[in-house]
Design a protein around this motif. Structure first.
Motif, short mmCIF file in Angstrom:
data_model
loop_
_atom_site.label_atom_id
_atom_site.label_comp_id
_atom_site.label_asym_id
_atom_site.label_seq_id
_atom_site.Cartn_x
_atom_site.Cartn_y
_atom_site.Cartn_z
N GLU A 290 1.39 10.37 8.26
CA GLU A 290 0.69 9.20 7.74
C GLU A 290 0.95 7.99 8.65
N THR B 180 5.79 4.33 5.99
CA THR B 180 5.54 5.27 4.90
C THR B 180 6.60 6.37 4.89
N HIS C 142 -2.17 -1.96 -3.71
CA HIS C 142 -3.23 -0.98 -3.41
C HIS C 142 -2.65 0.43 -3.51
N HIS C 143 -3.15 1.20 -4.45
CA HIS C 143 -2.77 2.61 -4.51
C HIS C 143 -3.92 3.44 -3.99
N THR C 144 -3.66 4.24 -2.99
CA THR C 144 -4.69 5.11 -2.43
C THR C 144 -4.11 6.50 -2.29
N LEU C 145 -4.82 7.48 -2.83
CA LEU C 145 -4.33 8.85 -2.80
C LEU C 145 -4.40 9.44 -1.40
N LEU C 146 -5.44 9.10 -0.66
CA LEU C 146 -5.65 9.66 0.66
C LEU C 146 -6.07 8.56 1.63
N PRO D 156 -4.79 6.07 3.69
CA PRO D 156 -4.48 4.65 3.53
C PRO D 156 -4.98 3.81 4.70
N ILE E 258 0.84 -1.19 0.00
CA ILE E 258 0.00 0.00 0.00
C ILE E 258 0.88 1.24 0.00
N ASP E 259 0.56 2.19 -0.89
CA ASP E 259 1.30 3.44 -0.93
C ASP E 259 0.42 4.52 -1.54
N THR E 260 0.60 5.76 -1.06
CA THR E 260 -0.14 6.88 -1.63
C THR E 260 0.56 7.48 -2.84
N ARG E 261 1.77 7.02 -3.12
CA ARG E 261 2.56 7.56 -4.23
C ARG E 261 2.50 6.59 -5.41
#
Length: 282
Positions: A188, A183, A160-164, A166, A135-138
């Motif tokens: 975060e 992270t 899993h990519h999540t912008l906001l 996580p 999982i990473d927001t980048r």
């Protein structure tokens, strides 16, 4: 459905089961050696010949499903009318042995933050039969090109990519998932620590960082988060094997992976099954 597909279905559902195989046959029998049956808690797929052999094997398989650390075992059957059996008589005249192999639910690990250390850690954990969530927001951390090093993974890798936020993914992870928080953003990390402590059913929770970082986090979790000391102590930091002090990403990853594998063994000895091919999904 083939037995291979049935095993894959149980794996995808994260349900335990047993693979039943006719190991040896002497004389006449309903099926040849190699015939297979997959037994789940409520379903079966395939057949080893029906009748008493199959019924007894299913009964025993379901006992194994409910037994922690169940080991493979052989069952023997004489197929004649002189043998008292639980589910009727089979008088084919031969003898059969059946191998029961437990199919346990594999461990699940979620790495929040797939930077230098996270990717090195993923490379190591991907060599084991487990469910690995990255999982990473980048978005640039999760490109196909960057994750090509996991192309031959034994683990099933879920990206899993999540912008906001996580931390919202925590509730979507399988029960018992071990959480590793590393992270690029301390804010975060702090939000993930708080959310992980509020999420029921997780496995271990590990946080990368220094003693100074943890002191700030611990105070914040108590004052702003309202967590008591015992709850906060669920978070392990620093992570990794004591005595390994190197700061190179690969060194840290080896240390963290070894400590996590030790946790697996302590929680459920023998829980790491033989490796099988995996895949990557998004």
């Amino acid at each position: 459905m083939t037995w291979v597909a049935a095993v894959a279905r149980l794996r995808a559902r994260r349900e335990s089961g047993v693979l039943v195989t006719v190991a040896t046959v002497r004389g006449h029998a309903p099926r040849r050696a190699g015939a297979k049956l997959v037994v789940g808690r409520t379903e079966t797929w395939g057949s080893i010949g029906g009748g008493n052999i199959e019924a007894v094997a299913i009964d025993r398989a379901r006992e194994l499903i409910g037994t922690p650390d169940a080991a493979p075992e052989l069952m023997g059957f004489a197929l004649n009318d002189k043998v008292t059996s639980r589910h009727g008589v089979q008088c084919c005249g031969g003898a059969v042995s059946v191998l029961l192999e437990p199919l346990p639910v594999v461990q699940a690990v979620a790495i929040f933050g797939v930077g230098h250390v996270g990717l090195e850690l993923a490379r190591i954990l991907a060599r084991h039969d487990l469910d690995l969530h990255l999982i990473d927001t980048r978005p640039d951390m999760l490109t196909d090109e960057r994750l090509d090093v996991l192309a031959d993974a034994v683990a099933q890798v879920h990206v899993h990519h999540t912008l906001l936020l996580p931390e919202e993914l925590l509730t979507e992870l399988p029960p018992g998932t071990h959480i590793l928080i590393m992270t690029h953003d301390h804010a975060e990390d702090a939000a993930l620590c708080d959310a992980a402590l509020r999420t029921a059913g997780l496995g271990s929770i590990g946080l990368i960082g220094s003693a100074a970082k943890w002191a700030r986090f611990r105070k914040r979790l108590a004052t702003e988060g309202g967590h008591d000391a015992a709850t906060i102590d669920r978070i392990k930091t620093p992570i990794g094997m004591p005595g390994i002090t190197g700061k190179e990403p690969a060194t840290i990853a080896v240390s963290v992976a070894a400590d996590l594998l030790r946790t697996f063994e302590q929680d459920c000895p023998g829980a790491m099954p033989d490796t099988v091919p995996g895949r990557r999904s998004r």
